[in-house]
Design an enzyme around this catalytic site. Structure first.
Site, PDB file in Angstrom:
ATOM      1  N   ASP A  17      49.745  48.132  11.842  1.00 24.22           N
ATOM      2  CA  ASP A  17      49.883  48.977  12.262  1.00 24.22           C
ATOM      3  C   ASP A  17      49.369  49.199  13.344  1.00 24.22           C
ATOM      4  O   ASP A  17      49.971  50.414  14.186  1.00 24.22           O
ATOM      5  CB  ASP A  17      49.391  49.977  10.943  1.00 24.22           C
ATOM      6  CG  ASP A  17      50.624  49.137   9.564  1.00 24.22           C
ATOM      7  OD1 ASP A  17      51.231  48.753   9.690  1.00 24.22           O
ATOM      8  OD2 ASP A  17      49.706  49.370   8.855  1.00 24.22           O
ATOM      9  N   ARG A  98      36.696  52.147   2.446  1.00 27.56           N
ATOM     10  CA  ARG A  98      37.488  52.805   3.404  1.00 27.56           C
ATOM     11  C   ARG A  98      36.507  54.392   3.961  1.00 27.56           C
ATOM     12  O   ARG A  98      36.386  54.992   4.826  1.00 27.56           O
ATOM     13  CB  ARG A  98      38.435  53.486   2.501  1.00 27.56           C
ATOM     14  CG  ARG A  98      40.099  52.064   2.444  1.00 27.56           C
ATOM     15  CD  ARG A  98      40.011  51.902   3.651  1.00 27.56           C
ATOM     16  NE  ARG A  98      41.269  51.426   3.519  1.00 27.56           N
ATOM     17  CZ  ARG A  98      41.757  49.460   4.345  1.00 27.56           C
ATOM     18  NH1 ARG A  98      39.865  49.721   4.991  1.00 27.56           N
ATOM     19  NH2 ARG A  98      42.057  49.236   4.298  1.00 27.56           N
ATOM     20  N   ASP A 127      45.169  54.704   1.002  1.00 28.81           N
ATOM     21  CA  ASP A 127      44.520  54.729   1.905  1.00 28.81           C
ATOM     22  C   ASP A 127      44.327  55.999   2.709  1.00 28.81           C
ATOM     23  O   ASP A 127      43.576  56.478   3.423  1.00 28.81           O
ATOM     24  CB  ASP A 127      44.453  53.612   2.483  1.00 28.81           C
ATOM     25  CG  ASP A 127      43.861  52.123   2.614  1.00 28.81           C
ATOM     26  OD1 ASP A 127      42.922  52.430   1.582  1.00 28.81           O
ATOM     27  OD2 ASP A 127      43.959  51.571   2.696  1.00 28.81           O
ATOM     28  N   SER A 179      51.070  41.862   3.331  1.00 35.08           N
ATOM     29  CA  SER A 179      49.964  43.187   3.983  1.00 35.08           C
ATOM     30  C   SER A 179      48.979  42.512   3.321  1.00 35.08           C
ATOM     31  O   SER A 179      48.841  42.924   2.106  1.00 35.08           O
ATOM     32  CB  SER A 179      50.807  44.766   3.139  1.00 35.08           C
ATOM     33  OG  SER A 179      50.016  45.652   3.539  1.00 35.08           O
TER      34      SER A 179
END
Length: 410
Positions: A17, A98, A127, A179
């Protein structure tokens, strides 16, 4: 809006990404400056060559922020102390990584005078919420760019097409394009065959598991480990004092070798859908288990009950990205208070995916062998229990007698 954005700070992992986002930003925001920021929370070799890659794909520079010890000390251990596990299975490996990364990104963006912060989270995932709530807490006026919500790319295959067209090197291929998210605490796997809950995870397939082995491939001989806690924080393994990072790394090794900490679950995402993931958390599984065992002898019943109720909410808060909120801080204060006596040693036996209790001791134990014994004692009058049962059972007795009377009068 494009002509107003001259400098963007990108949350950069070097994965699929964020690799394609750098050229995409420059194409769509008038060749804006892109500053990449990577938060090192124990990804290991994933950070190798990252600076060269970021610069080659168009970033002006790359910050690599070393956050692993702070991550374990200030985010992971407090969550373990709370006993917070999302939906009984997920040990929150991505969730609490995160906020610390996003906090540092926001700080750098403000210092750099950036016009926007960009992240590579999809519009379907959790996320995006975790990143953006943390950014709002530290840079409330900062514009946020989320390409997955606005670009024309619709799939990971199309991302790979874009990368190939722009000569961006990738470490993945279309056939093994799970992923994944990795840090010192865990590794997650999503996508491909795992999207169908009917499919069994290929634990024994070479290369699928990265932090350990399948329980079927684990040794036939058990491994013993003793963990020492001070006020709910692990500080030593087998008598050797260790810092937070060494604690987790050591238990990851021991747990991984014995097939510990595999979780296959369909979880309820914050954004409303169910998703299937497979998680490796070998050291984390051991720590959660050991901490829970120690609390059984060091925390009184009523405190333990309330703490158990709150642990569900604490897990939701972490999962939902609400770390920087008054409620999380207040709950952490409660948890810290409960941990004052959670000091002692827990011995565990690790065997083919199982964590087996092998003994627990504490200077603050509430377990009195003389009271609990089935042998003769001088501290417990068994006759006292008759009065207790009469009072405890009084509502049941009264209801039954009144019901009898009503039936007799019919």
């Amino acid at each position: 809006m494009a002509n107003k954005i001259k400098k963007v700070v990108l949350a950069y992992s070097g994965g699929l990404d964020t690799s394609i986002i750098i050229p995409w930003l420059k194409e769509n925001y008038d060749n804006c400056e892109v500053i990449a920021v990577s938060g090192d929370v124990g990804q290991g070799t994933e950070l190798d060559g990252l600076e060269e890659k970021a610069i080659k794909t168009g970033a002006s520079k790359l910050y690599i922020e070393h956050l692993t010890e702070e991550f374990i000390r200030d985010y992971v251990f407090p969550t373990v102390q709370a006993g917070a596990i999302y939906e009984n299975r997920y040990m929150l490996g991505t969730s609490f990584a995160r906020p610390i990364i996003a906090k540092r990104i926001a700080e750098i963006a403000l210092r750099e005078g950036a016009d926007a912060i960009c992240h590579g989270c999809t519009g379907k995932g959790n996320d995006q919420v975790r990143f953006e709530l943390a950014i709002k807490a530290f840079a409330p006026d900062m514009q946020i760019i989320a390409p997955w919500r606005i670009w024309n790319i619709k799939s990971r295959d199309e991302e790979i097409d874009y990368a190939e067209a722009h000569n961006i090197p990738l470490k993945i291929n279309r056939e093994t394009n799970y992923s994944k998210d990795k840090n010192i605490w865990h590794l997650s796997h999503e996508g491909l065959d795992l999207e169908d809950p009917a499919n069994e995870p290929q634990y024994e397939k070479p290369g699928f598991l990265e932090l350990g082995v399948s329980p079927l491939q684990a040794p036939d001989k058990p491994t013993y480990v003793t963990i020492h806690f001070e006020k709910g924080v692990p500080t030593a393994i087998d008598g050797k004092d260790m810092g937070p990072v060494e604690i987790v790394e050591t238990l990851n090794k021991l747990g991984g070798e014995n097939g510990i900490g595999l979780a296959d679950l369909v979880e309820n995402r914050l954004v409303g859908m169910k998703s299937r993931g497979v998680y490796e958390t070998p050291g984390g599984a051991i720590l959660y288990h050991a901490h829970e065992v120690l609390e059984t002898i060091t925390i009184d019943k009523e405190t333990a009950r309330v703490k158990q109720y709150l642990s569900i909410k604490f897990a939701d808060i972490v999962y939902n990205g609400q770390w920087y909120t008054p409620l999380r801080e207040a709950m952490s204060a409660f948890v810290t208070e409960t941990q004052k006596t959670v000091t002692g040693d827990v011995k565990l036996k690790l065997y083919k995916g199982n964590i087996i209790n092998a003994g627990v001791t504490s200077p603050y134990t509430l377990y009195d062998e003389e009271v609990a014994t089935f042998d003769e004692d001088n501290v417990y009058n068994q006759a006292d229990s008759a009065g207790f049962i009469n009072l405890f059972g009084l509502p049941i007795k009264v209801r039954a007698k009144l019901e009898q009377k009503r039936n007799e009068n019919k």
